[in-house]
Design a protein around this motif. Sequence first.
Motif, PDB file in Angstrom:
ATOM      1  N   THR A 195       0.830  -1.202   0.000  1.00 29.09           N
ATOM      2  CA  THR A 195       0.000   0.000   0.000  1.00 29.09           C
ATOM      3  C   THR A 195       0.868   1.256   0.000  1.00 29.09           C
ATOM      4  O   THR A 195       0.603   2.214  -0.725  1.00 29.09           O
ATOM      5  CB  THR A 195      -0.936  -0.010   1.227  1.00 29.09           C
ATOM      6  OG1 THR A 195      -1.767  -1.161   1.146  1.00 29.09           O
ATOM      7  CG2 THR A 195      -1.804   1.233   1.266  1.00 29.09           C
ATOM      8  N   GLN A 220      -7.105   1.105  -0.362  1.00 26.69           N
ATOM      9  CA  GLN A 220      -7.411  -0.010   0.536  1.00 26.69           C
ATOM     10  C   GLN A 220      -8.429   0.450   1.575  1.00 26.69           C
ATOM     11  O   GLN A 220      -9.321  -0.277   1.952  1.00 26.69           O
ATOM     12  CB  GLN A 220      -6.132  -0.487   1.219  1.00 26.69           C
ATOM     13  CG  GLN A 220      -6.353  -1.730   2.058  1.00 26.69           C
ATOM     14  CD  GLN A 220      -5.043  -2.350   2.499  1.00 26.69           C
ATOM     15  OE1 GLN A 220      -3.967  -1.782   2.333  1.00 26.69           O
ATOM     16  NE2 GLN A 220      -5.124  -3.541   3.056  1.00 26.69           N
ATOM     17  N   ASP A 265      -6.148  -1.481  -4.828  1.00 25.98           N
ATOM     18  CA  ASP A 265      -5.475  -2.027  -3.652  1.00 25.98           C
ATOM     19  C   ASP A 265      -6.419  -3.007  -2.962  1.00 25.98           C
ATOM     20  O   ASP A 265      -7.380  -2.615  -2.324  1.00 25.98           O
ATOM     21  CB  ASP A 265      -5.088  -0.879  -2.703  1.00 25.98           C
ATOM     22  CG  ASP A 265      -4.005  -1.300  -1.710  1.00 25.98           C
ATOM     23  OD1 ASP A 265      -3.697  -2.516  -1.658  1.00 25.98           O
ATOM     24  OD2 ASP A 265      -3.483  -0.434  -0.993  1.00 25.98           O
ATOM     25  N   GLU A 266      -6.146  -4.271  -3.133  1.00 25.46           N
ATOM     26  CA  GLU A 266      -6.980  -5.350  -2.602  1.00 25.46           C
ATOM     27  C   GLU A 266      -8.451  -5.175  -2.976  1.00 25.46           C
ATOM     28  O   GLU A 266      -9.315  -5.118  -2.107  1.00 25.46           O
ATOM     29  CB  GLU A 266      -6.829  -5.438  -1.076  1.00 25.46           C
ATOM     30  CG  GLU A 266      -5.413  -5.793  -0.675  1.00 25.46           C
ATOM     31  CD  GLU A 266      -5.295  -6.147   0.802  1.00 25.46           C
ATOM     32  OE1 GLU A 266      -6.310  -6.555   1.391  1.00 25.46           O
ATOM     33  OE2 GLU A 266      -4.190  -6.027   1.338  1.00 25.46           O
TER      34      GLU A 266
HETATM   35 MG    MG Z   1      -2.111  -2.678   1.962  1.00 26.22          MG
END
Ligand code: MG
Lengths: 254, 356
Positions: free
Chosen positions: A46, A86, A157-158
């Motif tokens: 991240t 995220q 991000d994810e």
């Molecule tokens: Mg992360």
Amino acid sequence: MNSTPVIVVKDLKKTYDKFEAVKGVSFEVYDKEIFGLLGPNGAGKTTTLEIIETLREKTSGEVSVAGFSIDQHPNEIKKIIGVQLQAAGYYPSLTLTELIDLFAGLYNATVDPMEMLKQVGLEDKHKAKFKELSGGQKQRFSIATTLINQPKIVFLDEPTTGLDPQARRNLWDLIRKIRDNGTTVVITTHYMDEAEQLCDRVAVMEAGKIIALDAPDALIDKLVATGFERKKEVKKANLEDVFIHLTGHEWREG
Amino acid sequence: MMAIARASFRSIMRSPSAVVFTLLFPLIFILVFGFINGGGIRLDVALDGKSDLHNPVFDSIASMQGIHLVPGLTKAEIDHNLQKGDLDAIINIQKRLADNTISYNVDVTTNMASREKGIIIRSMLEHLVDKANLRAAAMERPLVVLSSKEIQVREYKTIDFILPGQLGFSLLSSGVFGTAFVFFNLRQTLVIKRFFATPIRKPFIVMGEAISRLVFALLGAAFLILVGYFAFGFTLIHGFATFATMLFLSALGLIVFMGFGFVVSGIAKSESTIPPLANIVTLPQFLLSGTFFGIENFPEWLQPICKVLPLTYLNNAMRLVAFEGAGLGDILIPLAIISAWGIFIYALAVKFFRWE
Ligand SMILES: [Mg+2]
Ligand SMILES: Nc1ncnc2c1ncn2[C@@H]1O[C@H](COP(=O)(O)OP(=O)(O)OP(=O)(O)O)[C@@H](O)[C@H]1O
């Protein structure tokens, strides 16, 4: 595959107080590829992404996005990227349509909110307020907002954390579609099956360093070449296959 | 920027606390005070049970301005109420018949507790009695004639005092609480962070939020003034011009108060520390700035504090504008003091403001 780099990261370092979260990473992301950033929690994924997205200050190193340096032209970069964080929030009491309009305004773009929501299967929720969405729906909405400015590069991000198996697969389709439309995708994930299916190339990070970077197949081949052998799969299907078989393939509206 | 303003405005409109603080509270106060309409004193008078009611003396007493006859009390209640001060006077009118002429005897009992009212009642009655006697004596040329004149002044109603104060209070709470909470929450819920990922420049985020709050607060202010004007006869001396000047003052006041809000949101470590911090800013001003009572009523030692607070000047300026028809040029001093506060507080705000 095209291999013109759109993102160039050189010896990037990031220190929080005294803690070195990113310890000098270098990599390139090619045009129109899906690039995966893998690694355990706290590896610095991240942090790396948000520096590239111009959201965090780097400590040292060089980063350029589509030819723009993050130091000199952060705003030019912001115009051409789409960012799914995220952790991010939206005005909780606004409806999805209103939020899409808001972001369209921020990018000076005109979009059809329904069209955007349809891409992530939320068109029936267009009148719902953000705070009324389920966790996975929030995640999907957040992905929809990254596409408003028809970005050249999308950072996710994810994106599939918290999504149900169908939503995850549908999102893969969406991500492939985005890529096929000529957009570069940078994605982080903790699901290796996802990385294997989706990513053209992956970088594996650990403790602030990149320890491997290649196409998933190549990485697997390398491992196999060392004589590694996986325990034999006994059954022809797994629980995920059961789940999908039982609950169908469509986006869940909930 | 306008996109943020619009979104934020919608967001405010949907937040119950903003609506309650900016509109409902002030409106309730205005209603309460609007109905306790002043307008002279009220003298509660009861008639002794044995009074004669069918005579001109009674009629003139009953029709006197300010006299309020309390009917239906027993003798014991009347005495008791006079003792307690619930009644200001007891009047007993007796008719007498002697030598074929009717005369009246008026007996008045007042209490020590409401002495001034007693004096007023007595002199009213004396006047009445004198007039009656004069007429009875058929005096053609009275010895002394009193002619009195009252200068015409505009009636200063309760609402004329209360409304500007409530308006100031509304602006103060909207500016401080609203701004502090909104910015703290936007930061906390990472809404701002998401904005940072778009090309919008940082100052525009703040400005967008500020504009929406300004629009919201000015709509609220306009609403309060109009309710006061139409429902309670609030004085807008030059009509629309006065209204516009008040809105201008509201905008100025709100901008300054938002500065306090920015400081609070910057200092606050958690959401629960916002209310106490915001109260430190708003409560003293609420109490000491002439929102409910004129600051003249406060003890000597509090006066200097009152005279420092920005809301004092905003309230004063509002009252001058609304009631005395002052233009912006006539209230330069309050304007200057409010602006000085603005500069001071924004200097602090810049220091304390945090994006993350
Ligand atoms: Mg992360
Ligand atoms: N704002 C911050 N201040 C201090 N340390 C931080 C901050 N953000 C991240 N870190 C630290 O930097 C390291 C890397 O964090 P990062 O969020 O980049 O990890 P990640 O690879 O994204 O992990 P995850 O898979 O859990 O999302 C962690 O050890 C974290 O504690």
